[in-house]
Motif scaffolding. Structure first.
Motif, mmCIF file in Angstrom:
data_model
loop_
_atom_site.group_PDB
_atom_site.id
_atom_site.type_symbol
_atom_site.label_atom_id
_atom_site.label_comp_id
_atom_site.label_asym_id
_atom_site.label_seq_id
_atom_site.Cartn_x
_atom_site.Cartn_y
_atom_site.Cartn_z
ATOM 1 N N LEU A 1 0.807 -1.213 0.000
ATOM 2 C CA LEU A 1 0.000 0.000 0.000
ATOM 3 C C LEU A 1 0.843 1.268 0.000
ATOM 4 N N LEU A 2 2.149 1.132 0.174
ATOM 5 C CA LEU A 2 3.032 2.300 0.238
ATOM 6 C C LEU A 2 3.463 2.690 -1.165
ATOM 7 N N PRO A 3 3.186 3.904 -1.623
ATOM 8 C CA PRO A 3 3.614 4.317 -2.978
ATOM 9 C C PRO A 3 5.131 4.300 -3.095
ATOM 10 N N GLN A 4 5.623 3.696 -4.174
ATOM 11 C CA GLN A 4 7.063 3.583 -4.362
ATOM 12 C C GLN A 4 7.726 4.939 -4.552
ATOM 13 N N ILE A 5 6.961 5.932 -4.995
ATOM 14 C CA ILE A 5 7.538 7.255 -5.223
ATOM 15 C C ILE A 5 8.019 7.884 -3.922
ATOM 16 N N MET A 6 7.437 7.450 -2.798
ATOM 17 C CA MET A 6 7.842 7.996 -1.505
ATOM 18 C C MET A 6 9.212 7.493 -1.078
ATOM 19 N N LEU A 7 9.686 6.417 -1.676
ATOM 20 C CA LEU A 7 10.948 5.818 -1.249
ATOM 21 C C LEU A 7 12.146 6.341 -2.021
ATOM 22 N N ALA A 8 11.940 7.131 -3.062
ATOM 23 C CA ALA A 8 13.049 7.561 -3.913
ATOM 24 C C ALA A 8 14.068 8.389 -3.132
ATOM 25 N N ILE A 9 13.598 9.389 -2.394
ATOM 26 C CA ILE A 9 14.512 10.249 -1.645
ATOM 27 C C ILE A 9 15.212 9.481 -0.522
ATOM 28 N N PRO A 10 14.506 8.695 0.319
ATOM 29 C CA PRO A 10 15.225 7.895 1.326
ATOM 30 C C PRO A 10 16.242 6.937 0.710
ATOM 31 N N GLN A 11 15.906 6.322 -0.418
ATOM 32 C CA GLN A 11 16.859 5.436 -1.074
ATOM 33 C C GLN A 11 18.086 6.199 -1.559
ATOM 34 N N PHE A 12 17.874 7.388 -2.072
ATOM 35 C CA PHE A 12 19.007 8.208 -2.516
ATOM 36 C C PHE A 12 19.913 8.561 -1.344
ATOM 37 N N LEU A 13 19.333 8.984 -0.222
ATOM 38 C CA LEU A 13 20.135 9.349 0.945
ATOM 39 C C LEU A 13 20.903 8.147 1.481
ATOM 40 N N LEU A 14 20.269 6.975 1.451
ATOM 41 C CA LEU A 14 20.932 5.765 1.946
ATOM 42 C C LEU A 14 22.109 5.383 1.050
ATOM 43 N N LEU A 15 21.887 5.367 -0.269
ATOM 44 C CA LEU A 15 22.963 5.004 -1.188
ATOM 45 C C LEU A 15 24.053 6.060 -1.234
ATOM 46 N N ALA A 16 23.686 7.331 -1.014
ATOM 47 C CA ALA A 16 24.690 8.397 -1.021
ATOM 48 C C ALA A 16 25.687 8.227 0.125
ATOM 49 N N LYS A 17 25.247 7.697 1.251
ATOM 50 C CA LYS A 17 26.150 7.472 2.377
ATOM 51 C C LYS A 17 27.235 6.454 2.035
ATOM 52 N N PHE A 18 26.932 5.533 1.116
ATOM 53 C CA PHE A 18 27.904 4.514 0.710
ATOM 54 C C PHE A 18 28.591 4.873 -0.614
ATOM 55 N N GLY A 19 28.327 6.075 -1.129
ATOM 56 C CA GLY A 19 28.945 6.498 -2.376
ATOM 57 C C GLY A 19 28.501 5.680 -3.580
ATOM 58 N N MET A 20 27.254 5.269 -3.602
ATOM 59 C CA MET A 20 26.763 4.381 -4.660
ATOM 60 C C MET A 20 25.765 5.064 -5.574
ATOM 61 N N THR A 21 25.719 6.386 -5.565
ATOM 62 C CA THR A 21 24.833 7.098 -6.493
ATOM 63 C C THR A 21 25.564 7.380 -7.804
ATOM 64 N N ASN A 22 24.780 7.763 -8.797
ATOM 65 C CA ASN A 22 25.307 8.127 -10.112
ATOM 66 C C ASN A 22 26.053 6.973 -10.773
ATOM 67 N N ASN A 23 25.488 5.773 -10.676
ATOM 68 C CA ASN A 23 26.005 4.601 -11.382
ATOM 69 C C ASN A 23 24.849 3.639 -11.619
ATOM 70 N N TYR A 24 25.118 2.536 -12.297
ATOM 71 C CA TYR A 24 24.063 1.582 -12.623
ATOM 72 C C TYR A 24 23.450 0.954 -11.375
ATOM 73 N N ALA A 25 24.282 0.708 -10.356
ATOM 74 C CA ALA A 25 23.767 0.078 -9.137
ATOM 75 C C ALA A 25 22.745 0.953 -8.439
ATOM 76 N N ALA A 26 22.864 2.271 -8.585
ATOM 77 C CA ALA A 26 21.923 3.168 -7.924
ATOM 78 C C ALA A 26 20.506 2.991 -8.436
ATOM 79 N N VAL A 27 20.361 2.541 -9.674
ATOM 80 C CA VAL A 27 19.030 2.304 -10.240
ATOM 81 C C VAL A 27 18.617 0.845 -10.065
ATOM 82 N N LEU A 28 19.567 -0.077 -10.090
ATOM 83 C CA LEU A 28 19.227 -1.494 -10.020
ATOM 84 C C LEU A 28 18.889 -1.941 -8.599
#
Length: 298
Positions: free
Chosen positions: A135-162
């Motif tokens: 029931l949770l819209p996936q659009i709400m998770l985009a920003i938390p997922q970005f902040l989480l992956l940014a802490k590990f330096g995993m943004t701006n690559n293929y893994a960030a989307v996969l």
């Protein structure tokens, strides 16, 4: 004489369906026709609009095609724009959609099978959490997922989307329900008696019986990732990593005094529909076979 009289006797008139029943049958038909038009008209408009230039898009009727070579011109402009970057966007979309859908199908299929055929501490609570996550819209998770992956330096690559696409609550729920209905406990027990491990049972028996559900999950995930815009928009900032959705969106932004490339975008949208159509046509036989087998079992 009796036989002749019977043969010459006029056939009784056909019974007419009651008027209220005809009206009742007409309402669903009208609703289906309206729904079909709602789905088909945008595709028809894209086909017609792809034959027009930027100027003709706003100066001609929406559903009036032109035959001035606009389609060929638009396609040539699409594939040559910015040294053919459209090819790169298409390859990226294939990587994201195929890779993400395949990995998600494996993860969700295994999780759904485990929840459907095993009982372990916390399994009921875990399943309820998964149902709540549907029931949770996936659009709400985009920003938390970005902040989480940014802490590990995993943004701006293929893994960030996969990586954010690996787990789908609805896919797990679907596989769990299908596993309970299609995977027979007696078959699993027979495999255990023969000495098969749990992984061997899942790969040899469970995955085969779950194949219609797995195909459905793959198709739904492929379409969702292929059409996803917000997640790549948040995670990526390099043109070379953009999928088709974000790349075509960039052509609509007016920058540096350059007009938006509406005709090129429409041509790109038309091309991006082709893989989805091919996927539907190639995978529909799995559902057809499943329905036939279900009818035979009944």
């Amino acid at each position: 004489m009796t036989a002749v009289a019977t043969a010459l006797r006029p056939a009784p008139p056909a019974r007419r369906a009651p008027a209220h029943r005809s009206r009742t049958n007409l309402i669903p038909t009208v609703i289906l026709l309206v729904g079909a038009l709602y789905c088909v008209l945008p595709v028809v408009w894209i086909l017609i609009a792809s034959t027009k230039t930027n100027g003709e898009l706003f100066s001609t009727p929406p559903f009036e095609p032109t035959f001035h070579g606009g389609f060929v011109t638009n396609m040539r402009a699409l594939f040559t724009y910015d040294n053919g970057i459209f090819y790169r966007w298409a390859i990226n979309s294939v990587i994201y959609a195929v890779g993400g859908a395949a990995l998600s199908t494996i993860v969700c299929g295994a999780a759904g099978y485990a929840l459907g055929k095993y009982r372990f501490p916390g399994s009921v609570v875990l399943f309820r959490l998964i149902v709540a996550a549907v029931l949770l819209p996936q659009i709400m998770l985009a920003i938390p997922q970005f902040l989480l992956l940014a802490k590990f330096g995993m943004t701006n690559n293929y893994a960030a989307v996969l990586l954010p696409q690996l787990v789908s609550p609805f896919a797990i729920y679907l596989c769990k329900i299908y596993a309970e209905a299609s995977v027979n406990d007696e078959v699993i027990e027979a495999a255990r008696v023969d000495g098969a491990t749990e992984w061997r049972i899942f790969l040899s028996i469970g995955a085969r019986l779950l194949s219609p559900a797995l195909v459905t999950v793959f198709l739904l995930q492929f379409i969702g990732i292929w059409n996803n815009f917000l997640l790549p928009y948040v995670m990526l900032n390099r043109d070379q990593l953009f999928p088709l959705t974000e790349g075509l969106y960039g052509l609509l932004i007016i920058t540096g005094g350059q007009a938006a490339q509406y005709s090129i975008v429409i041509a790109g949208v038309l091309v991006s529909i082709v893989p989805l159509a091919i996927l539907f046509l190639s995978l529909q036989r799995y559902w057809r076979v499943d329905l036939i087998s279900g009818g035979v079992k009944a």
